[in-house]
Design an enzyme around this catalytic site. Structure first.
Site, PDB file in Angstrom:
ATOM      1  N   GLY A 214       0.813  -1.209   0.000  1.00  0.00           N
ATOM      2  CA  GLY A 214       0.000   0.000   0.000  1.00  0.00           C
ATOM      3  C   GLY A 214       0.845   1.256   0.000  1.00  0.00           C
ATOM      4  O   GLY A 214       2.046   1.221  -0.273  1.00  0.00           O
ATOM      5  N   ASN A 215       0.222   2.368   0.306  1.00  0.00           N
ATOM      6  CA  ASN A 215       0.934   3.641   0.362  1.00  0.00           C
ATOM      7  C   ASN A 215       0.336   4.498   1.472  1.00  0.00           C
ATOM      8  O   ASN A 215      -0.632   4.106   2.126  1.00  0.00           O
ATOM      9  CB  ASN A 215       0.881   4.356  -0.996  1.00  0.00           C
ATOM     10  N   ARG A 216       0.891   5.688   1.648  1.00  0.00           N
ATOM     11  CA  ARG A 216       0.518   6.533   2.780  1.00  0.00           C
ATOM     12  C   ARG A 216      -0.644   7.479   2.493  1.00  0.00           C
ATOM     13  O   ARG A 216      -0.996   8.304   3.331  1.00  0.00           O
ATOM     14  CB  ARG A 216       1.724   7.374   3.229  1.00  0.00           C
ATOM     15  N   SER A 217      -1.238   7.432   1.328  1.00  0.00           N
ATOM     16  CA  SER A 217      -2.273   8.401   0.984  1.00  0.00           C
ATOM     17  C   SER A 217      -3.472   8.296   1.929  1.00  0.00           C
ATOM     18  O   SER A 217      -4.006   7.209   2.162  1.00  0.00           O
ATOM     19  CB  SER A 217      -2.746   8.192  -0.459  1.00  0.00           C
ATOM     20  N   ALA A 281      -3.814   7.702  -4.931  1.00  0.00           N
ATOM     21  CA  ALA A 281      -2.477   7.141  -5.113  1.00  0.00           C
ATOM     22  C   ALA A 281      -2.637   5.674  -5.520  1.00  0.00           C
ATOM     23  O   ALA A 281      -2.964   4.827  -4.688  1.00  0.00           O
ATOM     24  CB  ALA A 281      -1.670   7.263  -3.828  1.00  0.00           C
TER      25      ALA A 281
END
Length: 406
Positions: A214-217, A281
């Site tokens: 995943g990502n931090r968005s 994102a």
């Protein structure tokens, strides 16, 4: 009271009238002078003493009360904003056809300020062709008609038609008033009659039943784009990925998890959209294989390498294969170095009309309430947006999108 923004809160006769008390509280506590104008049927749900006590102003439903003050004209003329919550199917029909048989409908006819309707009714009533036509008529005239929420209705029924949460309606009202103030009183529904699609959040690509890439968005910028578009009169489809935030008032929300699911939802919604803003994102890669059981740690052994495959490039795809020639496509680029150079290169490769470029890092942008960016245009334009609330960046994006719409 003279210097406070003047808001008329209209309340029509639906069970959701009790929720308008919370909206009234938020408006008064944030420094607005509020006059409540209920319909006679609304008083069957919440009595006049409640509205009067919470607003600090007299409450009446008839044009015959205090006739010497000509309330059926003066209330609408002096308002900075009229918001009707809940707005029943009956009230929407009267407003669309210019009927004026009580104080609220007279106020709507005399108001020359922005008007926001927050509908609440059963799903069948909302979906009826008559209601849909009335909503379309009001939107064409510049009124902001929110999309109802989906959830529990009266009795055991569930579906679309629930009044949006009061705090979300308040955010729409606050933004409409802000836009009107900046425009020095002019109408600000520059997206009225338009359908816009916004993606928000970050996709998650499953590795096994408990892990993902995943990502931090956080999705906060995408939600700001959705809220500001609603306040500017647009019909908004918000496609959110893993934000965990409540649905913004007035938007149709589609919940997705992965990049593949996001692509499917975006392509479906974009088919009839005037503009698409890809603020989510989207993971560039996903695991080539999904482990049906949890990947176990083995003593004395290094983990097996995880093979990755490319995810679809949604921004490039919708830019190359637009639903119509005048559709406006906006992308986002989160960069860590050579921000503008990488942004210009991405704008060229993706083929979109506008690209919002911002620098990201451990403590920058992701999860914050503020943002700073430069909006690059395919025609060579550059619009810097100084550090400030994400709402300000959202408004700048729509300021650039609106004149590009066919």
């Amino acid at each position: 009271m003279v210097d406070k923004p003047k808001v008329v809160l209209g309340v029509s006769g639906g069970i959701a009238a009790y929720k308008a008390c919370e909206l009234l509280r938020r408006l008064t506590e944030s420094g607005h002078a509020v006059r409540v104008v209920p319909t006679a049927s609304a008083l069957q749900f919440v009595g006049a003493p409640t509205w009067s006590a919470l607003s600090g102003n007299p409450v009446s439903t008839q044009v015959w009360d205090d006739v010497h003050e000509v309330p059926h004209v003066r209330i609408g003329q002096g308002a900075d904003l009229v918001v009707v919550a809940p707005a029943t199917a009956d009230l929407l029909a009267k407003a669309a056809h210019g009927l004026a048989d009580d104080l609220l409908t007279n106020t709507l006819l005399t108001a020359r300020c922005p008007v926001v309707f927050a509908p609440a009714m059963h799903t069948e009533m909302w979906e009826h062709p008559a209601t849909r036509q009335n909503v379309a008529t009001l939107r064409e005239r510049g009124a902001v008609v929110l999309e109802p929420a989906v959830g529990r209705l009266t009795g055991v029924d569930t579906g679309k038609g629930r009044l949006p949460e009061p705090e979300e309606i308040f955010e729409v009202c606050r933004h409409v008033l802000k836009r009107r103030s900046l425009a020095r009183g002019a109408a600000t529904g520059d997206l009225a009659g338009r359908h816009v699609v916004v993606s928000a959040g970050g996709t998650r690509e499953p590795l096994d039943p408990v892990r993902y890439l995943g990502n931090r968005s956080s999705g906060k910028q995408g939600y700001a784009l959705a809220r500001t578009a609603v306040a500017r009169g647009a019909r908004v489809t918000l496609i959110e990925a893993n934000t965990g935030m409540p649905d913004p008032a007035g938007a149709d929300v589609v919940h997705v998890g992965t990049a593949v699911q996001l692509r499917e939802a975006v392509l479906k919604a974009a088919a009839e959209a005037d503009a698409v803003v890809m603020a989510a994102a989207v993971a560039d890669f996903r695991p080539a294989a999904y482990a049906t059981g949890k990947i176990k740690k083995k003593e004395g052994q290094e983990p097996e390498p995880i093979a990755l495959v490319r995810n679809p490039d949604i921004l490039a795809e919708i830019s190359a294969e637009r639903a119509r020639p005048d559709q406006v496509i906006v992308g986002f680029a989160a960069e860590t170095d050579d921000v503008l150079a990488n942004g210009r290169d991405k704008l060229r490769r993706k083929g979109c009309d506008l690209l919002v470029v911002n620098e990201v890092g451990e403590r920058k942008t992701f999860g914050a309430e503020e943002n700073e960016a430069v909006v690059l245009a395919a025609d060579g334009g550059e619009t810097p947006v100084p550090y400030g609330p994400k709402e300000a960046l959202a408004d700048t994006v729509w300021d650039l999108v609106a004149p590009r719409l066919g």
